[in-house]
Design a protein around this motif. Structure first.
Motif, PDB file in Angstrom:
ATOM      1  N   ARG A 234       0.804  -1.213   0.000  1.00 39.98           N
ATOM      2  CA  ARG A 234       0.000   0.000   0.000  1.00 39.98           C
ATOM      3  C   ARG A 234       0.842   1.271   0.000  1.00 39.98           C
ATOM      4  N   ILE A 235       2.101   1.147   0.411  1.00 40.92           N
ATOM      5  CA  ILE A 235       2.966   2.311   0.576  1.00 40.92           C
ATOM      6  C   ILE A 235       4.098   2.262  -0.451  1.00 40.92           C
ATOM      7  N   ASP A 236       4.404   3.395  -1.033  1.00 39.28           N
ATOM      8  CA  ASP A 236       5.522   3.501  -1.981  1.00 39.28           C
ATOM      9  C   ASP A 236       6.820   3.070  -1.293  1.00 39.28           C
ATOM     10  N   PRO A 237       7.523   2.068  -1.827  1.00 42.32           N
ATOM     11  CA  PRO A 237       8.754   1.609  -1.169  1.00 42.32           C
ATOM     12  C   PRO A 237       9.838   2.675  -1.096  1.00 42.32           C
ATOM     13  N   ARG A 238       9.741   3.707  -1.927  1.00 48.40           N
ATOM     14  CA  ARG A 238      10.740   4.771  -1.890  1.00 48.40           C
ATOM     15  C   ARG A 238      10.631   5.639  -0.638  1.00 48.40           C
ATOM     16  N   THR A 239       9.575   5.450   0.147  1.00 52.04           N
ATOM     17  CA  THR A 239       9.413   6.216   1.385  1.00 52.04           C
ATOM     18  C   THR A 239      10.163   5.591   2.559  1.00 52.04           C
ATOM     19  N   SER A 240      10.799   4.447   2.326  1.00 56.84           N
ATOM     20  CA  SER A 240      11.546   3.743   3.391  1.00 56.84           C
ATOM     21  C   SER A 240      10.638   3.435   4.585  1.00 56.84           C
ATOM     22  N   THR A 241       9.437   2.970   4.281  1.00 55.66           N
ATOM     23  CA  THR A 241       8.492   2.596   5.337  1.00 55.66           C
ATOM     24  C   THR A 241       8.687   1.129   5.697  1.00 55.66           C
ATOM     25  N   VAL A 242       8.783   0.849   6.993  1.00 56.25           N
ATOM     26  CA  VAL A 242       8.995  -0.525   7.439  1.00 56.25           C
ATOM     27  C   VAL A 242       8.228  -0.754   8.728  1.00 56.25           C
ATOM     28  N   MET A 243       7.568  -1.913   8.810  1.00 54.38           N
ATOM     29  CA  MET A 243       6.826  -2.302  10.000  1.00 54.38           C
ATOM     30  C   MET A 243       7.430  -3.600  10.521  1.00 54.38           C
ATOM     31  N   VAL A 244       7.862  -3.611  11.796  1.00 53.44           N
ATOM     32  CA  VAL A 244       8.506  -4.786  12.386  1.00 53.44           C
ATOM     33  C   VAL A 244       7.924  -5.035  13.778  1.00 53.44           C
ATOM     34  N   TRP A 245       7.558  -6.284  14.039  1.00 52.53           N
ATOM     35  CA  TRP A 245       7.070  -6.657  15.369  1.00 52.53           C
ATOM     36  C   TRP A 245       8.247  -6.880  16.321  1.00 52.53           C
ATOM     37  N   GLY A 246       8.081  -6.433  17.541  1.00 54.89           N
ATOM     38  CA  GLY A 246       9.130  -6.619  18.541  1.00 54.89           C
ATOM     39  C   GLY A 246       8.786  -7.609  19.619  1.00 54.89           C
ATOM     40  N   ALA A 247       7.480  -7.875  19.837  1.00 53.91           N
ATOM     41  CA  ALA A 247       7.079  -8.800  20.901  1.00 53.91           C
ATOM     42  C   ALA A 247       5.732  -9.412  20.572  1.00 53.91           C
ATOM     43  N   VAL A 248       5.580 -10.700  20.926  1.00 56.87           N
ATOM     44  CA  VAL A 248       4.308 -11.398  20.806  1.00 56.87           C
ATOM     45  C   VAL A 248       4.149 -12.265  22.054  1.00 56.87           C
ATOM     46  N   VAL A 249       2.974 -12.186  22.662  1.00 55.82           N
ATOM     47  CA  VAL A 249       2.710 -12.926  23.897  1.00 55.82           C
ATOM     48  C   VAL A 249       1.347 -13.587  23.765  1.00 55.82           C
ATOM     49  N   ALA A 250       1.303 -14.920  24.017  1.00 57.30           N
ATOM     50  CA  ALA A 250       0.027 -15.633  24.006  1.00 57.30           C
ATOM     51  C   ALA A 250       0.237 -17.064  24.485  1.00 57.30           C
ATOM     52  N   GLY A 251      -0.653 -17.524  25.337  1.00 55.62           N
ATOM     53  CA  GLY A 251      -0.731 -18.936  25.668  1.00 55.62           C
ATOM     54  C   GLY A 251       0.370 -19.491  26.547  1.00 55.62           C
ATOM     55  N   GLN A 252       0.087 -20.717  27.056  1.00 61.70           N
ATOM     56  CA  GLN A 252       1.055 -21.439  27.882  1.00 61.70           C
ATOM     57  C   GLN A 252       1.095 -22.925  27.555  1.00 61.70           C
ATOM     58  N   ALA A 253      -0.070 -23.480  27.283  1.00 61.60           N
ATOM     59  CA  ALA A 253      -0.148 -24.927  27.063  1.00 61.60           C
ATOM     60  C   ALA A 253      -0.244 -25.238  25.575  1.00 61.60           C
ATOM     61  N   PRO A 254       0.380 -26.360  25.122  1.00 58.04           N
ATOM     62  CA  PRO A 254       0.339 -26.685  23.693  1.00 58.04           C
ATOM     63  C   PRO A 254      -1.026 -27.149  23.211  1.00 58.04           C
ATOM     64  N   ASN A 255      -1.897 -27.570  24.127  1.00 57.09           N
ATOM     65  CA  ASN A 255      -3.200 -28.094  23.710  1.00 57.09           C
ATOM     66  C   ASN A 255      -4.364 -27.199  24.123  1.00 57.09           C
TER      67      ASN A 255
END
Length: 395
Positions: A234-255
């Protein structure tokens, strides 16, 4: 400029150069004192008091900013002024340089070079104060709280510190440039930096029966990959726009499908117009990505700072000042993905920021915001020479 005025400026340059040579050791002493006693944003009381003490001893009249940390100080004739800015705060980061002047405050250090910024501006103030006459009015801005969003520069502007100021200049340490070089560029030199926080809510359930609930982890994954991907389309790459996730938190049990989850990350862009579009666009994309999943969510988009966009005419003044350091001093510099609240000043008046080389030329080029970051103190004299040159000939 008349011949007499030109000779006067030339004489002032020579006097400033002599002041720098005579006070090189003092610059290091100041910087090491500030480095050893770092203070976090809006807590820079001792640093402020130290700067005030030096300025008053030189016969200057500093004025504290309303928050009690940071100050401004006018030098030279009244009327329109140019402003020179330095930031004063440290980072919540433990230092591991092993230097004799290491931080004495646990968990706090000057890992971004603000100790050098403050020292350079303090040296500039005293060098200018030693002159019999200044051709132009100068306002020194010792700013608190650069390291927090949206930044202490907003408080400085709100205090009226830019009243009567026609243009503003700043230096920032750059460990990728060797001492003796100063980098500058016309246009964007830093990026806008915003924060995205997304909280998801689901009834939860057994991983064997995701069709009977809403799969929160799957929804998280959809946004983790989908939002950066969609922004890149959606954004012109020449604008040097970047979105990066730094943290994700969810859950404890595999089931067990968890009931809550959270994502946090940053969105950065080097284009001012794109910055204005990002918040509604992110909201639109996240809503579209999560709609089919049925997961409830709260999106908190926090705007940080706009990009620092160097004014062309002000940048040319910077270039002239840098050339006074030496024929090879002027260097190109790339746009940084980092944010800098100096940009708030440029929302009000023209200005420019340059990169002060602080690498010794040997050994690793340690990055700022690293616990092992340190700098070659020869850069302090270079910074003072550049800033005093601007003050003496700001056109």
């Amino acid at each position: 400029m008349t011949d007499s005025a030109g000779r006067e400026v030339t004489d002032s340059f020579a006097l400033v150069d002599r002041w720098i040579v005579a006070h090189t050791d003092l610059l290091s002493q100041w910087r090491r004192h500030i480095h050893a006693h770092p203070e976090l944003a809006r807590q820079e009381f001792a640093t402020t008091a130290f700067v005030v003490e030096q300025l008053e001893a030189a016969g200057l009249v500093p004025k504290l900013l309303p928050g009690g940390t940071g100050l401004i100080c006018d030098i030279g004739p009244s009327g329109p002024r140019v402003a020179l800015r330095a930031d004063m705060d440290a980072l919540p980061l433990q230092e591991f340089t092993g230097a004799a002047y290491s931080s004495t405050v646990p968990g706090v250090s000057h890992a971004c070079g603000h100790d050098a910024h403050t020292t350079v501006l303090l040296g500039t103030a005293l060098a200018l104060a030693s002159l019999p006459h200044l051709p132009f009015g100068v306002r020194l801005i010792f700013q608190p709280a650069e390291e927090v969003m949206p930044g202490g520069a907003l408080d400085v502007v709100a205090s009226g510190a830019l009243d009567g100021v026609t243009k503003i200049f700043a230096l920032h340490c750059d460990p990728r440039l060797e001492v003796g070089k100063v980098g500058v560029r016309v246009g964007p030199i830093t990026s806008a930096a915003d924060t995205v926080e997304l909280r998801l809510d689901s009834p939860g359930g057994h991983t064997s029966r995701p069709h009977l609930t809403t799969d929160l982890v799957y929804a998280l994954g959809t946004v983790i990959t989908g939002l950066p991907g969609m922004l890149s389309r959606r954004i012109d790459p020449r604008t040097s726009t970047v979105m990066v996730w730094g943290a994700v938190v969810a859950g404890q049990a595999p089931n067990a499908i968890p009931q809550t989850g959270m994502l946090t990350g940053t969105v950065r862009t080097g284009d001012h117009e794109t910055w204005a579009l990002l918040e509604p666009m992110v909201g639109e994309i996240v809503t579209g990505l999560l709609a089919p999943t049925g997961v409830r969510f709260e999106l908190h988009y926090r705007r940080g700072v706009p990009p620092v966009v160097n004014d062309e005419a002000v940048t040319r003044t910077f270039e002239n000042a840098i050339r006074r350091v030496g024929p090879a001093a002027l260097a190109d510099t790339a746009q940084s993905g980092g944010g800098e609240d100096f940009s708030w000043y440029l929302e009000n008046i023209p200005g420019a920021m340059a990169r002060l080389g602080v690498w010794s030329g040997t050994g690793p080029q340690l990055d700022i915001h690293q616990s092992t970051f340190d700098l070659d103190e020869r850069a302090l004299a270079v910074g003072v020479k550049v800033m005093t040159s601007i003050a003496l000939d700001p056109h």
